[in-house]
Design an enzyme around this catalytic site. Structure first.
Site, short mmCIF file in Angstrom:
data_model
loop_
_atom_site.label_atom_id
_atom_site.label_comp_id
_atom_site.label_asym_id
_atom_site.label_seq_id
_atom_site.Cartn_x
_atom_site.Cartn_y
_atom_site.Cartn_z
N SER A 1 31.59 30.83 61.13
CA SER A 1 31.72 31.11 59.70
C SER A 1 33.12 30.83 59.20
O SER A 1 34.08 31.50 59.60
CB SER A 1 31.36 32.57 59.39
OG SER A 1 31.77 32.89 58.07
N GLN B 1 34.05 31.38 56.27
CA GLN B 1 34.46 32.48 55.38
C GLN B 1 35.15 33.57 56.18
O GLN B 1 36.18 34.10 55.77
CB GLN B 1 33.25 33.05 54.65
CG GLN B 1 32.63 32.06 53.68
CD GLN B 1 31.38 32.59 53.02
OE1 GLN B 1 30.93 33.69 53.31
NE2 GLN B 1 30.81 31.79 52.13
N LYS C 1 22.33 33.49 53.49
CA LYS C 1 23.01 32.82 52.37
C LYS C 1 22.59 33.50 51.06
O LYS C 1 22.15 34.64 51.08
CB LYS C 1 22.68 31.33 52.38
CG LYS C 1 23.20 30.60 53.62
CD LYS C 1 24.72 30.59 53.66
CE LYS C 1 25.24 29.95 54.92
NZ LYS C 1 26.68 30.15 55.10
N ARG D 1 20.76 26.49 45.30
CA ARG D 1 20.40 25.34 46.13
C ARG D 1 18.89 25.24 46.36
O ARG D 1 18.36 24.15 46.55
CB ARG D 1 21.16 25.37 47.46
CG ARG D 1 22.65 25.23 47.27
CD ARG D 1 23.37 24.83 48.52
NE ARG D 1 24.77 25.24 48.47
CZ ARG D 1 25.72 24.62 47.78
NH1 ARG D 1 25.45 23.53 47.08
NH2 ARG D 1 26.95 25.07 47.79
N ASP E 1 25.00 24.27 54.24
CA ASP E 1 24.43 24.43 52.89
C ASP E 1 23.47 23.30 52.53
O ASP E 1 22.84 23.33 51.48
CB ASP E 1 25.55 24.48 51.85
CG ASP E 1 26.40 25.74 51.99
OD1 ASP E 1 25.88 26.75 52.51
OD2 ASP E 1 27.57 25.71 51.58
N ARG F 1 39.58 28.39 47.13
CA ARG F 1 40.83 28.53 47.90
C ARG F 1 42.04 28.20 47.05
O ARG F 1 43.10 28.82 47.21
CB ARG F 1 40.75 27.63 49.14
CG ARG F 1 39.84 28.20 50.24
CD ARG F 1 39.39 27.11 51.18
NE ARG F 1 38.66 27.58 52.34
CZ ARG F 1 37.35 27.90 52.36
NH1 ARG F 1 36.64 27.82 51.25
NH2 ARG F 1 36.77 28.31 53.48
N ARG G 1 24.08 40.87 50.76
CA ARG G 1 24.61 40.03 51.86
C ARG G 1 25.57 40.81 52.76
O ARG G 1 26.26 41.71 52.30
CB ARG G 1 25.26 38.77 51.27
CG ARG G 1 24.22 37.90 50.58
CD ARG G 1 24.82 36.67 49.98
NE ARG G 1 25.31 35.75 51.00
CZ ARG G 1 25.96 34.63 50.72
NH1 ARG G 1 26.22 34.32 49.46
NH2 ARG G 1 26.36 33.84 51.67
N LYS H 1 33.38 23.28 45.88
CA LYS H 1 33.38 24.73 45.63
C LYS H 1 34.32 25.45 46.59
O LYS H 1 35.09 26.32 46.20
CB LYS H 1 31.94 25.26 45.77
CG LYS H 1 31.79 26.74 45.47
CD LYS H 1 30.41 27.07 44.93
CE LYS H 1 29.32 26.97 45.98
NZ LYS H 1 29.32 28.09 46.93
#
Ligand code: S3P
Length: 439
Positions: A167, A169, A346, A394, A319, A29, A123, A24
Site C-alpha cells: 500500500s 498510502q 477500495k 471507477r 485501480d 501529495r 474503509r 490524483k
C-alpha cells in the site's frame, strides 16, 4: 443538478486526441507537501476533482494558504508545519487524502478529527493508525479503526516497519510522519508500490534512500529536514487515461490518442497487460515532466484475447482492474486476475461490484476471495443493465465504457461520483464521439 442516471450506447467509432486530468496521487501529495513546507509551492495541472479539492480545504484548515490562480494552477504557501485545525476535517471520498493527511498531521503536537463520506467511513484506517501508533501517535476511532476518528500527534519516535500489504498510502503516511520523528524511519515493501511520495519528498529537500534487500524495496528517511516549497507539474493520470484507451480498444473502428500520460513504471501495469491481450497501443513523444516520464498513448480498436495477469503486477495497476475486466469481457478466452484482495477495500468492494455489473450485462464472471476470472467469448456482451455503482467513480466509468460497445448499452446510478477523480469524463467521451447521455 447532477443526473440520477447516465447511460452509454454503442454508436460511431471513437476518434480524436484528448488530455486527461492531472494525476490524483501526485495532486494530493503536492498540496500536502506544499502545506508542510516553508514557502511557496506552485502547482500546474492539479486535478480539480472532489477528492483533491477536499485535500486543498484540509490543508487550509491545517494553516496553509491555498489559492487557485487559474485552471489547474494553484499556489500553496506553507508555514513549515501544520497547526491545529479548529473543526473536523472532512476528506470526502478520498482514502489517499485522509491516510496521507493523518500521517502528516501525526508529526505535529496537535489534535485533529477526521471524517469522510459514507464510503470512506467504511474503509479501514487501522492500517495507517497501527504504524503511527508505534511511532507514538494516539487516537480514538470507531470500531475497526473506522472514521470519524480523532488523532493526537507529536513526540514521534523513529520506526522500522514492514508493510503487511502493498500500500502506497500506508508507506506514504509513515514517511510523512517520519519527517518529524526523533530517529530514522525505514519502510520495507512486500512489492514495490507507486513512489510519488519518495520522489516528491526528495524534490522538496528531504533526505531519503531507497535500496533493494532480498527483492524487497526498503526506503529510509532521515528526520529533521526542512521542506522548502517547490514547483510541481502534475502529469496526466494513467488511471483516468485507462477509460478512453479501453473504450477505443473495444469500439470497432476507433483510434484515440491521450496526450501527456504519466508513464511511471509503478503505474503502467494496465498498458503492459493490454498489450499482452493483443491491444494495438503505441506510445510516442516520451519526455520528462517534473521528474516523471510522460508520453502520448494511441489506442486502436483491437481483437483482444484473455490472459493470466501476474499477481505481482497488481500494485502497478490496482485501480485499473475494473476497466481491465471490461476489456476482458470483449476478449476471447479467460482473463484471470488474482492477488487483488485489496480491491475489496477500495471506494467499494470492486471485485463484487465488477462481478455483479458484468454478470448483469451477460458476461461470465467467477468471483474468488482475492480475485476474479472473466470469460470472454470474443463477441460483444449484451449489456442492457442498470448497474449499481455504490458511489464508486471507477465502477461507474468502467461500466459506461462497457456500454459504448455492448449491444444494448449500459446505465449507471450515482454518476455524480465520477467528479471525485474525473469531472470531465462524460463530456470528454462525447468529444471523442461516444454516446453518453443523462437518463
Ligand atoms: C494511492 C494508492 C493506492 C490506490 C489509490 C491511490 C496513492 O491505494 O488504490 O487510488 O495515491 O498512494 P493503496 O495504498 O491502498 O493501495
Amino acid at each position: 443538478m447532477t443526473a440520477a442516471v447516465l447511460s452509454a450506447r454503442p454508436g460511431a467509432p471513437l476518434s480524436g486526441t484528448v488530455k486527461v486530468p492531472g494525476d490524483k496521487s501526485i495532486s494530493h501529495r503536492a498540496l500536502i507537501l506544499g502545506a508542510m513546507a516553508l514557502g511557496r509551492t506552485t502547482i500546474e495541472g492539479l486535478l480539480e476533482g472532489e477528492d483533491v479539492l477536499a485535500t486543498a480545504r484540509a490543508m487550509r484548515a491545517f494553516g496553509a494558504t491555498v489559492t487557485r490562480t487559474g485552471e489547474g494552477a494553484w499556489t500553496v504557501d506553507g508555514q513549515g508545519g501544520f497547526s491545529e485545525p479548529d473543526d473536523v476535517i472532512d476528506c470526502g471520498n478520498a482514502g489517499t487524502g485522509v491516510r496521507l493527511i493523518m500521517g502528516a498531521a501525526a508529526g505535529y503536537g496537535l489534535t485533529a478529527t477526521f471524517t469522510g463520506d459514507a464510503s470512506l467511513r467504511k474503509r479501514p484506517m487501522g492500517r495507517v493508525l497501527e504504524p503511527l501508533g508505534r511511532m507514538g501517535a494516539t487516537w480514538l476511532s470507531r470500531e475497526g479503526g473506522r472514521l470519524p476518528l480523532t488523532l493526537r500527534g507529536g513526540g514521534l519516535k523513529g520506526l522500522d516497519y514492514t508493510l503487511p500489504m502493498a500500500s502506497a498510502q500506508v508507506k506514504s503516511a509513515v514517511l510523512l510522519a517520519g519527517l518529524k520523528a526523533d530517529g530514522p524511519v525505514t519502510v520495507t515493501e512486500p512489492e514495490p508500490t507507486r513512489d510519488h511520495t519518495e520522489r516528491m519528498l526528495r524534490a522538496f529537500g528531504a533526505s531519503l534512500t531507497v535500496s533493494d534487500h532480498n527483492d524487497r524495496r526498503v526506503i529510509t528517511l532521515q528526520p529533521g529536514a526542512r521542506l522548502s516549497g517547490s514547483p510541481v507539474a502534475v502529469p496526466g493520470d494513467p488511471s483516468s487515461a485507462a477509460f478512453p484507451i479501453v473504450a477505443a480498444l473495444i469500439c470497432p473502428g476507433s483510434e484515440v490518442t491521450v496526450e501527456g500520460v504519466m508513464l511511471n513504471p509503478l503505474r503502467t501495469g494496465l498498458f503492459d497487460t493490454l498489450r499482452e491481450m493483443g491491444a494495438d497501443l503505441t506510445i510516442t513523444n516520451r519526455r520528462d515532466a517534473s521528474g516523471e516520464e510522460v508520453g502520448d498513448i494511441t489506442a486502436r480498436y483491437s481483437r483482444l484475447r484473455g490472459v493470466d495477469v501476474p499477481p505481482g503486477r497488481a500494485p502497478s495497476m490496482i485501480d485499473e482492474y475494473p476497466i481491465l475486466a471490461v476489456a476482458a469481457a470483449f476478449a476471447e478466452g479467460e482473463t484471470v486476475m488474482r492477488g487483488v484482495g485489496e480491491m475489496r477495500v477500495k471506494e467499494s468492494d470492486r471485485i463484487a461490484l465488477m462481478a455483479a455489473g458484468l454478470e448483469a450485462c451477460g458476461v461470465d464472471v467467477e468471483e474468488e476471495p482475492e480475485g476474479f476470472i472473466v470469460r470472454g467469448t470474443g463477441r460483444r456482451p449484451l449489456g442492457g443493465a442498470l448497474v449499481e455503482t455504490h458511489g464508486d467513480h471507477r465502477i461507474a466509468m468502467s461500466h459506461l465504457v462497457l456500454g459504448l460497445a455492448a449491444d444494448n448499452g449500459v446505465r449507471v446510478d450515482e454518476p455524480g461520483m465520477i467528479a471525485t477523480s474525473f469531472p470531465d469524463f462524460a463530456p470528454m467521451m462525447r468529444r471523442l464521439g461516444g454516446d453518453i447521455a443523462e437518463g
